[in-house]
Design a protein around this motif. Structure first.
Motif, PDB file in Angstrom:
ATOM      1  N   THR A   1       0.838  -1.196   0.000  1.00  0.00           N
ATOM      2  CA  THR A   1       0.000   0.000   0.000  1.00  0.00           C
ATOM      3  C   THR A   1       0.873   1.245   0.000  1.00  0.00           C
ATOM      4  O   THR A   1       2.051   1.199   0.381  1.00  0.00           O
ATOM      5  CB  THR A   1      -0.923   0.044   1.242  1.00  0.00           C
ATOM      6  N   TYR A   2       0.285   2.354  -0.426  1.00  0.00           N
ATOM      7  CA  TYR A   2       0.983   3.626  -0.352  1.00  0.00           C
ATOM      8  C   TYR A   2       0.864   4.203   1.061  1.00  0.00           C
ATOM      9  O   TYR A   2      -0.044   3.861   1.820  1.00  0.00           O
ATOM     10  CB  TYR A   2       0.400   4.621  -1.363  1.00  0.00           C
ATOM     11  N   ASP A   3       1.812   5.097   1.409  1.00  0.00           N
ATOM     12  CA  ASP A   3       1.783   5.715   2.734  1.00  0.00           C
ATOM     13  C   ASP A   3       0.519   6.543   2.922  1.00  0.00           C
ATOM     14  O   ASP A   3      -0.010   7.145   1.979  1.00  0.00           O
ATOM     15  CB  ASP A   3       3.005   6.628   2.918  1.00  0.00           C
ATOM     16  N   ARG A   4       0.040   6.587   4.158  1.00  0.00           N
ATOM     17  CA  ARG A   4      -1.102   7.426   4.486  1.00  0.00           C
ATOM     18  C   ARG A   4      -0.674   8.892   4.526  1.00  0.00           C
ATOM     19  O   ARG A   4       0.359   9.219   5.110  1.00  0.00           O
ATOM     20  CB  ARG A   4      -1.686   7.020   5.831  1.00  0.00           C
ATOM     21  N   LEU A   5      -1.483   9.752   3.913  1.00  0.00           N
ATOM     22  CA  LEU A   5      -1.149  11.166   3.881  1.00  0.00           C
ATOM     23  C   LEU A   5      -1.524  11.885   5.167  1.00  0.00           C
ATOM     24  O   LEU A   5      -1.075  13.000   5.418  1.00  0.00           O
ATOM     25  CB  LEU A   5      -1.840  11.846   2.696  1.00  0.00           C
ATOM     26  N   ARG A   6      -2.368  11.236   5.981  1.00  0.00           N
ATOM     27  CA  ARG A   6      -2.745  11.798   7.276  1.00  0.00           C
ATOM     28  C   ARG A   6      -3.208  10.650   8.165  1.00  0.00           C
ATOM     29  O   ARG A   6      -3.218   9.495   7.740  1.00  0.00           O
ATOM     30  CB  ARG A   6      -3.850  12.845   7.137  1.00  0.00           C
ATOM     31  N   SER A   7      -3.571  10.979   9.387  1.00  0.00           N
ATOM     32  CA  SER A   7      -4.031   9.946  10.312  1.00  0.00           C
ATOM     33  C   SER A   7      -5.477   9.561  10.005  1.00  0.00           C
ATOM     34  O   SER A   7      -6.350  10.423   9.875  1.00  0.00           O
ATOM     35  CB  SER A   7      -3.921  10.458  11.756  1.00  0.00           C
ATOM     36  N   TYR A   8      -5.724   8.260   9.861  1.00  0.00           N
ATOM     37  CA  TYR A   8      -7.071   7.733   9.617  1.00  0.00           C
ATOM     38  C   TYR A   8      -7.435   6.758  10.732  1.00  0.00           C
ATOM     39  O   TYR A   8      -6.554   6.128  11.303  1.00  0.00           O
ATOM     40  CB  TYR A   8      -7.131   7.020   8.262  1.00  0.00           C
ATOM     41  N   PRO A   9      -8.732   6.611  11.019  1.00  0.00           N
ATOM     42  CA  PRO A   9      -9.882   7.263  10.382  1.00  0.00           C
ATOM     43  C   PRO A   9      -9.951   8.749  10.694  1.00  0.00           C
ATOM     44  O   PRO A   9      -9.389   9.213  11.677  1.00  0.00           O
ATOM     45  CB  PRO A   9     -11.077   6.505  10.982  1.00  0.00           C
ATOM     46  N   ALA A  10     -10.646   9.478   9.824  1.00  0.00           N
ATOM     47  CA  ALA A  10     -10.744  10.929   9.954  1.00  0.00           C
ATOM     48  C   ALA A  10     -12.203  11.358   9.805  1.00  0.00           C
ATOM     49  O   ALA A  10     -13.053  10.593   9.337  1.00  0.00           O
ATOM     50  CB  ALA A  10      -9.874  11.613   8.902  1.00  0.00           C
ATOM     51  N   ILE A  11     -12.482  12.592  10.198  1.00  0.00           N
ATOM     52  CA  ILE A  11     -13.833  13.138  10.135  1.00  0.00           C
ATOM     53  C   ILE A  11     -13.832  14.403   9.284  1.00  0.00           C
ATOM     54  O   ILE A  11     -12.904  15.206   9.350  1.00  0.00           O
ATOM     55  CB  ILE A  11     -14.368  13.456  11.543  1.00  0.00           C
ATOM     56  N   ALA A  12     -14.864  14.562   8.459  1.00  0.00           N
ATOM     57  CA  ALA A  12     -15.010  15.756   7.631  1.00  0.00           C
ATOM     58  C   ALA A  12     -16.486  16.114   7.522  1.00  0.00           C
ATOM     59  O   ALA A  12     -17.363  15.281   7.769  1.00  0.00           O
ATOM     60  CB  ALA A  12     -14.425  15.519   6.236  1.00  0.00           C
ATOM     61  N   GLY A  13     -16.763  17.368   7.155  1.00  0.00           N
ATOM     62  CA  GLY A  13     -18.135  17.801   6.958  1.00  0.00           C
ATOM     63  C   GLY A  13     -18.667  17.350   5.607  1.00  0.00           C
ATOM     64  O   GLY A  13     -17.905  17.065   4.676  1.00  0.00           O
ATOM     65  N   VAL A  14     -19.992  17.292   5.488  1.00  0.00           N
ATOM     66  CA  VAL A  14     -20.611  16.908   4.216  1.00  0.00           C
ATOM     67  C   VAL A  14     -21.919  17.675   4.046  1.00  0.00           C
ATOM     68  O   VAL A  14     -22.628  17.953   5.018  1.00  0.00           O
ATOM     69  CB  VAL A  14     -20.869  15.381   4.157  1.00  0.00           C
TER      70      VAL A  14
END
Length: 257
Positions: free
Chosen positions: A168-181
Motif C-alpha cells: 500500500t501507499y503511505d497514508r497522507l494523514r491519520s485515519y480514520p478521519a472526520i469531515a463535513g458533508v
C-alpha cells in the motif's frame, strides 16, 4: 462484487417499483389513496443502493469501482409538504487512476451521519380541501438537502499489484478521519398503504476533505460522491383503540358486572 452487479441489483429494484406502478389500475390507486391517518408523524426508513466518487484520481464513471451503500434513519412529517430526517449511511467508495500515470487505486469506507429538510413538490393530499382528509396521492416527488459529517478510512495501493498482497501507499494523514458533508438531491415517493411507501432517490454529497482517496494534488479542491438508492419507508400505525371505543359509545374502563 463488481460494479456491474451492483447496477444490476439496483436496476432490478427500480424495475420492480416501476412495474408495480404501471400495473396498478386507477381504481386500485384510488382505493389505496383513501386514508384517515394524518399526513404527519414519525416514519422509519431503510435503503440500499450504489455509490460513485469524484476525486483527484477519478472524475467519471469509467474509472470508478462502483460500491454499495446502505442506510437507516427516521423521518418526521410536520405537514403534507415539510419533513425533517436523520440518517446514518455506510458507503464503500473506490476508483483507479484513469490514465494509470501514477498507478493508483484506492478504497474508502465511509460512514455518513446527516440531518436534512425534505420538501414535497406536490401536496401529499389529492384534490381540494373538501375531501383532502381521506385522499392521498400515490406518487409525490420531493427534494431534500442538509448537513452532516463523514467518518472515513481510505487506503491506496498500486493498480497492478499482485492480488491479496499487502503493498500500500503511505497514508497522507491519520485515519480514520472526520469531515463535513453537504448532501442534496431528490426522488419520488410511491405510497402503497398507510404504512408502506417506496422512494427511489438520487443524492450528491459535497465534502470538506480532499483525502477520501488518500491522494491530494490540487489545492482547494474537495472530494465528492453520489448515491443512487431505493428506500423503504414504514409508518407505525397510531394506537387509537381507546378513542375508537369511545366514539362507538363504549367505555373501555367500565368494569363488567
Amino acid at each position: 462484487m463488481s460494479r456491474s452487479r451492483y447496477f444490476l441489483l439496483l436496476l432490478c429494484l427500480i424495475t420492480l417499483t416501476v412495474c408495480t406502478t404501471a400495473q396498478a389500475q386507477d381504481s386500485v390507486i384510488r382505493r389505496m389513496g383513501v386514508s384517515k391517518i394524518p399526513e404527519r408523524g414519525l416514519v422509519i426508513q431503510a435503503g440500499a443502493g450504489v455509490a460513485a466518487v469524484k476525486s483527484d484520481i477519478c472524475g467519471s464513471y469509467d474509472c470508478n469501482d462502483i460500491g454499495p451503500a446502505f442506510s437507516i434513519g427516521a423521518l418526521f412529517k410536520y405537514n403534507p409538504f415539510w419533513s425533517i430526517s436523520g440518517e446514518v449511511e455506510y458507503i464503500k467508495l473506490g476508483a483507479s487512476e484513469k490514465t494509470y500515470q501514477d498507478n493508483i487505486t484506492f478504497e474508502s469506507r465511509v460512514i455518513e451521519v446527516s440531518g436534512m429538510l425534505v420538501y414535497n413538490l406536490m401536496d401529499s393530499y389529492a384534490g381540494s380541501n373538501n375531501y383532502r382528509s381521506t385522499r392521498k396521492r400515490f406518487a409525490v416527488p420531493f427534494v431534500k438537502g442538509g448537513i452532516g459529517f463523514v467518518y472515513y478510512t481510505p487506503s491506496s495501493y498500486p493498480t497492478n499489484r499482485v492480488p491479496n498482497s499487502d503493498i500500500t501507499y503511505d497514508r497522507l494523514r491519520s485515519y480514520p478521519a472526520i469531515a463535513g458533508v453537504i448532501p442534496f438531491g431528490g426522488g419520488i415517493r410511491f405510497r402503497f398503504s398507510d404504512q408502506i411507501s417506496i422512494a427511489p432517490e438520487v443524492m450528491y454529497q459535497i465534502t470538506t476533505t480532499d483525502y477520501l482517496d488518500n491522494v491530494t494534488r490540487i489545492e482547494n479542491t474537495k472530494d465528492h460522491y453520489g448515491v443512487v438508492s431505493v428506500k423503504l419507508l414504514y409508518t407505525p400505525m397510531p394506537k387509537n383503540e381507546v378513542f375508537t371505543s369511545k366514539r362507538q359509545g363504549i367505555n373501555p374502563f367500565k368494569k363488567k358486572k
